[in-house]
Design an enzyme around this catalytic site. Sequence first.
Site, mmCIF file in Angstrom:
data_model
loop_
_atom_site.group_PDB
_atom_site.id
_atom_site.type_symbol
_atom_site.label_atom_id
_atom_site.label_comp_id
_atom_site.label_asym_id
_atom_site.label_seq_id
_atom_site.Cartn_x
_atom_site.Cartn_y
_atom_site.Cartn_z
ATOM 1 N N ASP A 1011 -36.407 26.147 43.769
ATOM 2 C CA ASP A 1011 -35.397 26.369 42.738
ATOM 3 C C ASP A 1011 -34.431 25.205 42.686
ATOM 4 O OD1 ASP A 1011 -33.951 27.537 40.780
ATOM 5 O OD2 ASP A 1011 -33.428 29.351 41.883
ATOM 6 N N LYS A 1080 -20.015 32.459 41.640
ATOM 7 C CA LYS A 1080 -21.297 31.811 41.394
ATOM 8 C C LYS A 1080 -21.717 31.869 39.931
ATOM 9 C CE LYS A 1080 -26.220 31.965 42.460
ATOM 10 N NZ LYS A 1080 -27.308 32.586 43.239
ATOM 11 N N ASP A 1239 -36.059 26.724 35.530
ATOM 12 C CA ASP A 1239 -35.794 25.683 36.529
ATOM 13 C C ASP A 1239 -36.218 26.121 37.921
ATOM 14 O OD1 ASP A 1239 -33.924 27.642 36.810
ATOM 15 O OD2 ASP A 1239 -32.195 26.318 37.024
#
Length: 1324
Positions: A1011, A1080, A1239
């Site tokens: 990742d 986050k 991604d």
Amino acid sequence: MSLLRICAFSKSLNRCSLFERCGLRGLRVDHCLTTRNNVVRRISETPWCLQRRHFSPLFPKTVEGKKRIFEQSQLFEVLEARIQQLQSDGILDVQHAKVQFLQTPSSAQGLTSGKGPKRVPWAEKLKQEKKKTEQKLQKLKNVEDKPPSKSKHSKGRLKTPGTSLKTISTSVSSASPASASPPKASASPHSTAAPPPKASASPHSTAAPPRKASASQHSAAPSPPPVSPHSATSSSPPKASKRKGKGSSGQGKSQSLTDPKELAEVEELVRKVNAQLSHLTASSTNPEDPKGDSQQNRYILLSCLSYLETCVFNGQVEHAHRFLQSLHRSKKRQHLNTEIHNIMMRVWAKKGALNQIARVFIRLEEAGLKPDAGSYCAALECMGRNPSCSPQVISRCLSRMEEDSLSVDDLLSQGVFHRDERDMVLKAIHRVQPDYQPNVSASIATCSLPLVRDFYTKRIDHRYPKLAFTQKDLQERFSQQLSIEQACTITIDSVEAHKPVTEDMAKMRAILAEQRTQWRKELLQVLRERKMFLFNNINSKDHKVPKIYPYLCVLDDWEYVDIMIQSLAKLPAIGESLTFVASDLGLQIYNKYTVRHKYHNKLVEKLGTVYSDYTGLLAKDTKVHDVLPREHWCQLEMKHSSGPTLSGNLTPWPYIVTLELGIYLLDLMVKNLKMNGNILNPGHDGKLIPILYHMYTYRSIKQIGFIKPHPILAQMHQRAVESTSLTFDSYVMPMLCPPLPWTSSKFGAYLLSPTPLMRIRWVGAIQHELLLEKCENENLHAVLDSINQLGNCAWRVNKPLLDIIISIFNDRGSEKLDIAPPPLEAPKIPHIRYDDPAYTAAEKAHWKREAIYAKKKCSEMHSLRMDALYKLSIANHMRDKVFWFPHSMDFRGRTYPCPPHFNHLGSDVTRALLVFAEGKPLGPKGLDWLKIHLVNLTGLKKKSSLQGRLEYANSIIDDILDSADNPLNGKKWWMDADEPWQALGCCMEIANVLRSPDPTQFISHLPVHQDGSCNGMQHYAALGRDVGAANSVNLMPCDFPQDVYSGVAQQVEEFRARDAEQGVKIAKVLEGFISRKVVKQTVMTMVYGVTRYGGRLQIEKRLQQIDNFPKENVWEASFYLVQQVFSGLKEMFQGSREIQDWLTDSARLISKTGSTVEWVTPLGLPVIQPYHRKRVVKVKNDLQHLTVMMSSDATALPDTVKQKNAFPPNFIHSLDSAHMMLTALHCYSAGLTFVSVHDCFWTHAPSVDIMNKVCREQFVALHSEPILQDLSNFLLHKYCHGILSEMKNNKYVAYRRLMQVLAKVPATGDFDLQQVKESKYFFN
């Protein structure tokens, strides 16, 4: 209009045309033969009388119409007088150039009527205008020696076409018009007014006729010099002078227009834009077309095309012919193009009616259209079917083709053929050219983009992988998939626990079966009656009669009835919105129609032949090829060129058409489906009641139509327990064979089911389709090949894990493990009498809130339960099979699997259920990567090095083995992981490896993920070469991974501590609660354009999940934290923020000009943002008048707020998709199995090191391109080229500001991109 048509018709009769002696022979005589119903009758009429039937006068006949024409004639007289005045005057333009005087073109003189200005009632006003013009002329002569910045008339203005132009230099003395006039032969090629006909005019002249210059003209002509920004016209508008005298605001504008530095900067920018004209190809990215393919009329054209194609498919040729004639007589004539005429030409070609094709050619000429390859294909096909057609006619047709720059090879390569059309065309050609052979060995164009040029030209080291199947296996799988798609639907078993059939269940099922039989009869009868009514009124102009008759004939009547009956079973007990049910009905009919259309055109037989040969590329028992799947398929298509064209897709039905069709069928159901009200009490008679109700309800603040089943019907379904099987459309299931490779934007993925390459979720968005059509096909090769690579990955189900999940699903579910509980676990909805005086107002309000919450919770639980049921049922159906996911992409280039329910982009549950069908031996490092992958899934050691994670995995090996052996009865260590089900699957894989004889030879099927570290910020850091940001997101090599989320959390904690010392109350409350998890999501989405409001909601959600945080302070705390997070990010990523601000400002200014933001990715994919102001479309019908909000209609102005807010995240998304595609291509050439979730990249455990190396190399290659500079050049060329000479005064400042912003590319830092190749935590 009628006069123009007469002239066009007479011209076509007199010219030496294609059908001079063939199709129109009968029109040259007074007596014509026509046929109707196989009866020949003679008509004694002149050619004009025959043609006159198709004309209708368009002049108004009412008194108001005559009055309007009289007023228009007076306005024409004023215009003529104005033209005469302008011919005698001169318009001045101050430039830093030599003095020139261009006389008025002779074409302008032809506009005068010869009556003179005597009859004009506003002659006095024109005289005043002339006097003002003379005064301004005198003022300009007085200031010719002054600096241009001091001019009061510095604002640019368009020159009126057909007027004289005087150019006065500021460095020479004034010259009289006579002395300044140059010879006609030496007229300036770059003048903004049209030169005389005898002069050599430049194709860049703005007053030139609107003809598209050829490529040779553009390449030969020099770039036009920039028009001086301080040029003045001889007649400035009165509003401008008034505006200047209104105080400081007007003075500010005047100063901004005359600043010498800014003017010099703008002039330099214009020179650069004009210099780049030869390097940028507007045709590949610009969807605007002045004829029939512009965004403004594309939607109307699609409606007409779909209607006409449907009529032809049904055999309703006469109605189709009348429909096309009516279009020519209506306002929609301007929206027609050649394609819509080709449909009728195909019909006449099948009948051998060459004279009818000749009439269509005439209509093309009348409409100002040009025949294309499809038109000549139809004509030659007709000649091939007609044995009596003479070779001279065919020769004239071929000569006409050459005049239109079309060769026979172009015809066969560009034309779209059905059935035996291609063979008939060749038959006609062979009559005049017996030795002609099609050039099927033409080389396929190769993608020449810099990023992938070496990939396509240097293939010596490429090792394309093969599938673990024989060619015979793949051919059998193709037959199975074809049968599923031919049926359009598939029924599978449900995973819900099967209960024993009780007496009541059997009784309810019998009643429902009997009722469905009766409902089928009633629907079949009423459908036929309605169709007869529509047929009798098919030509009616009554707006109350829906124009959907052709769409009700594409299938058999019983198929429409079956679709309606199936929709009853899918309708939930709580009901569904009218638009959803109606659009689903219409879409099912369209899908069945497309499948039937392909069978009708003999497409399936050829598809089977080509696919059988195509399997030779993929099968393991065939020779190795050095071509990609797309290239191999194209070669096979050229080899099997005879027969229909595989890529000849139908015109998709517009959304409004499918909606109207669905509502019409839904209206039949609501009004005609009934049952006995006492059906559950057979001993009592009752009246008939409708089984469906149309009602209204509120979604948010909007009132919507709702379709709800009767409670008795819902009770019958519940008691019958018929949920033992589920029926899905074939295109929502994974494929049983490798998907068709994407060879263009219109062909690929499923065998028969229609699948768009670019998935669009906005109603009315057709801009993307236009962009793909305009884009050169070879520019899309890299995009298509990467999508094909993702689709060729074979999958299978992890059966041990599936059994565990199904057992929990059928028990009581588990919210912790993300398995939805059954409806019995939902909260009960309280029911009280609000008129009961025993309850106080506060109690009633409390119970009302509780009822609203309970209803919302029940609805959410029902949706989650059905979603889990669909996913698990499909997985259980595929448990013993190998399958594939065909892929498509969104408008930014991000790829997605086509099956919506069960795929690897889903939740933790569905990802855990999927493993690679092909396994690979682990080798020496494979087991280590499995252990590291397990630790990554737990989320426990994000800051540890790879070696530290490996050591931690070895220390908990007992927990791993216990989780694999006793997942539900052991220590349950895996349940505390961030991704528990994937962690459990990895535990099982590691246990199997450790217990194998040789771990290095163990065949592993489990995907290992890598990742990106805040991938959006990685792209920003690389674009800006920001050293600090690059270090924070692991672009620089380091011993331990950098965690940007922890860094932001630490910085926010420092801000909080500082504020707490200063006495800020909320800062004291937040002590000990600021963590990585809280910030986050906001940090991750900030680079994708999240606003402070959205960030506050994200932080609020995280704070509410903390048990001991005071809930009364949640709002204030989230508001405080989002401010600190944004402040911290601004300090940490200054360079990235500048790029984001530049993108935002560019989009804001572009959208204010009335344009949508458009760009091209480094892999050549054109992107356009589909955000427009909402346009309301009324859909009227008997059931309900609907208001459809079309937010992506290209005819509406762009939504400035959405355009500017979405451009930065969409641009970054287009870059991460380009990086993923590059990685996919090079992994495929290295023989790796590769898939992605945006991604997050997946591959086998032994291949992780190779994939990481390719991933880093392609990231460096991508960002080594001048991405921002290329974007700036593209935007300048698209939105600013020719602005100074074409825009009016009141928009000049805005466009100059746009040009300055677009040209000011943010400065970059000193970060060395090559360091990324050494960063092992770049993707980890």
